[in-house]
Design a protein around this motif. Structure first.
Motif, PDB file in Angstrom:
ATOM      1  N   ASP A 116       0.829  -1.215   0.000  1.00  0.00           N
ATOM      2  CA  ASP A 116       0.000   0.000   0.000  1.00  0.00           C
ATOM      3  C   ASP A 116       0.857   1.256   0.000  1.00  0.00           C
ATOM      4  O   ASP A 116       0.845   2.048   0.938  1.00  0.00           O
ATOM      5  CB  ASP A 116      -0.919   0.001   1.213  1.00  0.00           C
ATOM      6  CG  ASP A 116      -1.957  -1.101   1.165  1.00  0.00           C
ATOM      7  OD1 ASP A 116      -1.886  -1.946   0.263  1.00  0.00           O
ATOM      8  OD2 ASP A 116      -2.853  -1.114   2.021  1.00  0.00           O
ATOM      9  N   THR A 117       1.579   1.475  -1.080  1.00  0.00           N
ATOM     10  CA  THR A 117       2.587   2.530  -1.133  1.00  0.00           C
ATOM     11  C   THR A 117       1.995   3.860  -1.572  1.00  0.00           C
ATOM     12  O   THR A 117       1.289   3.951  -2.573  1.00  0.00           O
ATOM     13  CB  THR A 117       3.716   2.132  -2.102  1.00  0.00           C
ATOM     14  OG1 THR A 117       4.273   0.880  -1.672  1.00  0.00           O
ATOM     15  CG2 THR A 117       4.805   3.193  -2.130  1.00  0.00           C
ATOM     16  N   VAL A 118       2.354   4.900  -0.808  1.00  0.00           N
ATOM     17  CA  VAL A 118       1.998   6.285  -1.135  1.00  0.00           C
ATOM     18  C   VAL A 118       3.266   7.127  -1.057  1.00  0.00           C
ATOM     19  O   VAL A 118       4.088   6.950  -0.148  1.00  0.00           O
ATOM     20  CB  VAL A 118       0.943   6.831  -0.151  1.00  0.00           C
ATOM     21  CG1 VAL A 118       0.736   8.338  -0.327  1.00  0.00           C
ATOM     22  CG2 VAL A 118      -0.372   6.091  -0.328  1.00  0.00           C
ATOM     23  N   GLU A 160       4.713  14.234  -8.869  1.00  0.00           N
ATOM     24  CA  GLU A 160       3.345  13.781  -8.637  1.00  0.00           C
ATOM     25  C   GLU A 160       3.228  13.029  -7.313  1.00  0.00           C
ATOM     26  O   GLU A 160       4.088  12.214  -6.968  1.00  0.00           O
ATOM     27  CB  GLU A 160       2.885  12.840  -9.758  1.00  0.00           C
ATOM     28  CG  GLU A 160       2.509  13.507 -11.053  1.00  0.00           C
ATOM     29  CD  GLU A 160       1.995  12.514 -12.093  1.00  0.00           C
ATOM     30  OE1 GLU A 160       1.789  12.936 -13.242  1.00  0.00           O
ATOM     31  OE2 GLU A 160       1.811  11.322 -11.751  1.00  0.00           O
ATOM     32  N   ARG A 161       2.179  13.308  -6.588  1.00  0.00           N
ATOM     33  CA  ARG A 161       1.828  12.504  -5.409  1.00  0.00           C
ATOM     34  C   ARG A 161       0.998  11.327  -5.899  1.00  0.00           C
ATOM     35  O   ARG A 161      -0.005  11.501  -6.590  1.00  0.00           O
ATOM     36  CB  ARG A 161       1.024  13.343  -4.432  1.00  0.00           C
ATOM     37  CG  ARG A 161       0.592  12.604  -3.172  1.00  0.00           C
ATOM     38  CD  ARG A 161      -0.520  13.382  -2.517  1.00  0.00           C
ATOM     39  NE  ARG A 161      -0.886  12.826  -1.236  1.00  0.00           N
ATOM     40  CZ  ARG A 161      -2.124  12.830  -0.753  1.00  0.00           C
ATOM     41  NH1 ARG A 161      -3.111  13.367  -1.459  1.00  0.00           N
ATOM     42  NH2 ARG A 161      -2.386  12.315   0.432  1.00  0.00           N
ATOM     43  N   VAL A 162       1.422  10.112  -5.550  1.00  0.00           N
ATOM     44  CA  VAL A 162       0.803   8.930  -6.142  1.00  0.00           C
ATOM     45  C   VAL A 162       0.448   7.880  -5.097  1.00  0.00           C
ATOM     46  O   VAL A 162       1.050   7.791  -4.026  1.00  0.00           O
ATOM     47  CB  VAL A 162       1.717   8.286  -7.212  1.00  0.00           C
ATOM     48  CG1 VAL A 162       1.912   9.226  -8.385  1.00  0.00           C
ATOM     49  CG2 VAL A 162       3.062   7.874  -6.608  1.00  0.00           C
ATOM     50  N   ALA A 176       1.301   3.721 -10.930  1.00  0.00           N
ATOM     51  CA  ALA A 176       1.367   4.887 -10.049  1.00  0.00           C
ATOM     52  C   ALA A 176       0.278   5.871 -10.456  1.00  0.00           C
ATOM     53  O   ALA A 176       0.354   6.499 -11.510  1.00  0.00           O
ATOM     54  CB  ALA A 176       2.744   5.530 -10.132  1.00  0.00           C
ATOM     55  N   TYR A 177      -0.737   6.012  -9.614  1.00  0.00           N
ATOM     56  CA  TYR A 177      -1.883   6.863  -9.904  1.00  0.00           C
ATOM     57  C   TYR A 177      -1.777   8.176  -9.139  1.00  0.00           C
ATOM     58  O   TYR A 177      -1.684   8.176  -7.896  1.00  0.00           O
ATOM     59  CB  TYR A 177      -3.181   6.157  -9.509  1.00  0.00           C
ATOM     60  CG  TYR A 177      -3.606   5.080 -10.474  1.00  0.00           C
ATOM     61  CD1 TYR A 177      -4.641   5.290 -11.383  1.00  0.00           C
ATOM     62  CD2 TYR A 177      -2.964   3.838 -10.499  1.00  0.00           C
ATOM     63  CE1 TYR A 177      -5.037   4.307 -12.275  1.00  0.00           C
ATOM     64  CE2 TYR A 177      -3.351   2.846 -11.387  1.00  0.00           C
ATOM     65  CZ  TYR A 177      -4.391   3.089 -12.270  1.00  0.00           C
ATOM     66  OH  TYR A 177      -4.767   2.110 -13.159  1.00  0.00           O
ATOM     67  N   GLU A 212      -3.105   8.373   5.787  1.00  0.00           N
ATOM     68  CA  GLU A 212      -4.490   7.924   5.617  1.00  0.00           C
ATOM     69  C   GLU A 212      -4.702   7.324   4.227  1.00  0.00           C
ATOM     70  O   GLU A 212      -5.407   6.324   4.071  1.00  0.00           O
ATOM     71  CB  GLU A 212      -5.433   9.096   5.846  1.00  0.00           C
ATOM     72  CG  GLU A 212      -5.414   9.607   7.280  1.00  0.00           C
ATOM     73  CD  GLU A 212      -6.146  10.922   7.438  1.00  0.00           C
ATOM     74  OE1 GLU A 212      -6.990  11.003   8.360  1.00  0.00           O
ATOM     75  OE2 GLU A 212      -5.894  11.856   6.662  1.00  0.00           O
ATOM     76  N   LEU A 213      -4.084   7.921   3.219  1.00  0.00           N
ATOM     77  CA  LEU A 213      -4.216   7.399   1.861  1.00  0.00           C
ATOM     78  C   LEU A 213      -3.654   5.986   1.757  1.00  0.00           C
ATOM     79  O   LEU A 213      -4.145   5.171   0.970  1.00  0.00           O
ATOM     80  CB  LEU A 213      -3.504   8.337   0.886  1.00  0.00           C
ATOM     81  CG  LEU A 213      -3.699   8.076  -0.605  1.00  0.00           C
ATOM     82  CD1 LEU A 213      -5.170   8.178  -0.993  1.00  0.00           C
ATOM     83  CD2 LEU A 213      -2.861   9.063  -1.423  1.00  0.00           C
TER      84      LEU A 213
END
Length: 370
Positions: free
Chosen positions: A87-89, A106-108, A149-150, A160-161
């Motif tokens: 669960d990588t952010v 970008e934050r992904v 990577a979204y 939290e993300l």
């Protein structure tokens, strides 16, 4: 932007066994993106049951349930050492050939699935995942295919993300497999865990009515996130309790526990009901009376991970605020043994998240246990 170091801190799984097989190191080479890949500076990574079962080699084989085996039975892509973490952010800090440089910054959120099928083919027959077939997010940096990577623009914080990806994708796929529809009633076991609590929310998104099976002390929290009502798993007669609590027939059972309650869950289902499972924390080997299955015309579905289509739907839910994160608390990457010990206790609602020490003050500390 700060220079990318040649080595990084990471937790490596070095073999099957106990917590001693998870080693925190500060000299792991920082990965370099190949063509079509991006390098992500990890800000947070959620924890999952699969991490534990892979470490323990607890998946068995089709001929020996107790044999040490990893997630892909008979066709494992796991090699040691392996950096787990699905669960990588984080933020993209470098790109490989063929990836636009504009993606840097970008934050992904990472879709952890390795589909091994072309775009448009939603079969999961060959699926693998990041953190098993290749290194994952329990590290300061990780490399993933650019398509995984979204970019996320939601105001939800990074810790939290990191609660969404594996649990909510698994939950959404379970509901897809069971064809859960508006106004149907669904019974959810393991409802306080990451996948179970996700099913409750995602069932509500579909207009269905979820009922939770859980242990004492978690009832109010589950009602707050959307459970219509709660059944205690230690009830003397689970079937009778379900008949008392559920307002109408149970159309779908989403089971993450199995074990001794499995047969009761099939009894609870209405004729032509659907059973779907993606886990068996109460025991993977169960007694099945096939007469219950065929006389009631039941459907039994196995499910794991999810499709690209389901993941993109999940991203839309997150951006629209249709689902909310359930972050119990965070841990430093360097305190990984304590984090996984707490995870295995199941004495919490939702998810636990690991944060690299370098980002602890701004991302991890605000959500740490008092």
């Amino acid at each position: 932007m700060a220079a990318i170091p040649e080595v990084m801190k990471a937790v490596q799984l070095v073999g099957h066994g106990g917590l001693d097989q998870l080693v925190h190191r500060d000299d792991v080479p920082t990965p370099v993106p190949d063509a079509g890949e991006v390098l992500i500076e990890v800000h947070a990574c959620g924890m999952n049951n699969t991490d534990v079962w892979v470490r323990e080699g607890a998946y068995g084989t089709e001929t020996d349930a107790a044999e040490v085996s990893t997630w892909r039975r008979g066709r494992s892509t796991l090699t040691f050492p392996r950096i787990q973490g699905t669960d990588t952010v984080g933020r993209i800090v470098n790109v490989g050939e063929g990836v636009p440089s504009e993606r840097i910054g970008e934050r992904v959120m990472v879709d952890f699935s390795i589909y091994n099928r072309p775009e448009g083919d939603d079969s999961l027959a060959d699926i693998d995942y990041i953190g098993h077939g290749r290194d994952g997010g329990y590290a300061e940096y990780t490399v993933v295919p650019a398509e995984n990577a979204y970019e996320i623009t939601s105001a939800i914080g990074d810790a939290e993300l990191a609660t969404f990806c594996c649990a909510y994708l698994t939950a959404e796929q379970m509901l897809d497999r069971a064809r859960l529809a508006k106004d149907e009633r669904i019974l959810v076991t393991g409802a306080s865990g990451g996948v179970g609590s996700a099913i409750i929310q995602l069932a509500r998104v579909r207009g269905a009515v979820p009922y939770a099976v859980t242990s004492p002390g978690k009832e109010d929290a589950l009602r707050e996130i959307g459970a219509e009502d709660v059944i205690l798993r230690n009830a003397a007669d689970l079937v009778a309790e379900a008949e008392r609590v559920v307002d109408g027939p149970v159309d779908v059972v989403a089971d993450l526990v199995a074990g001794p309650m499995f047969n009761d869950l099939l009894r609870i289902l209405r004729p032509e009901g659907r059973y779907t499972t993606a886990g068996a924390i109460g025991g993977p080997v169960v007694n099945l009376d096939l007469r219950t299955m065929y006389l009631k015309q039941l459907e039994l579905h196995g499910s794991s991970q999810g499709t690209r289509t389901a993941f993109r739907r999940l991203v839309r839910y997150i951006e629209a605020g249709a689902v909310r994160p359930l972050l119990d608390r965070t841990y430093r990457l360097s305190d990984f043994h304590a984090a996984q010990t707490a995870f295995m206790s199941k004495a919490y609602i939702g998810k636990l998240v690991v944060v690299p020490d370098r980002h602890w003050a701004e991302i991890g500390a605000p959500h740490a246990a008092p």
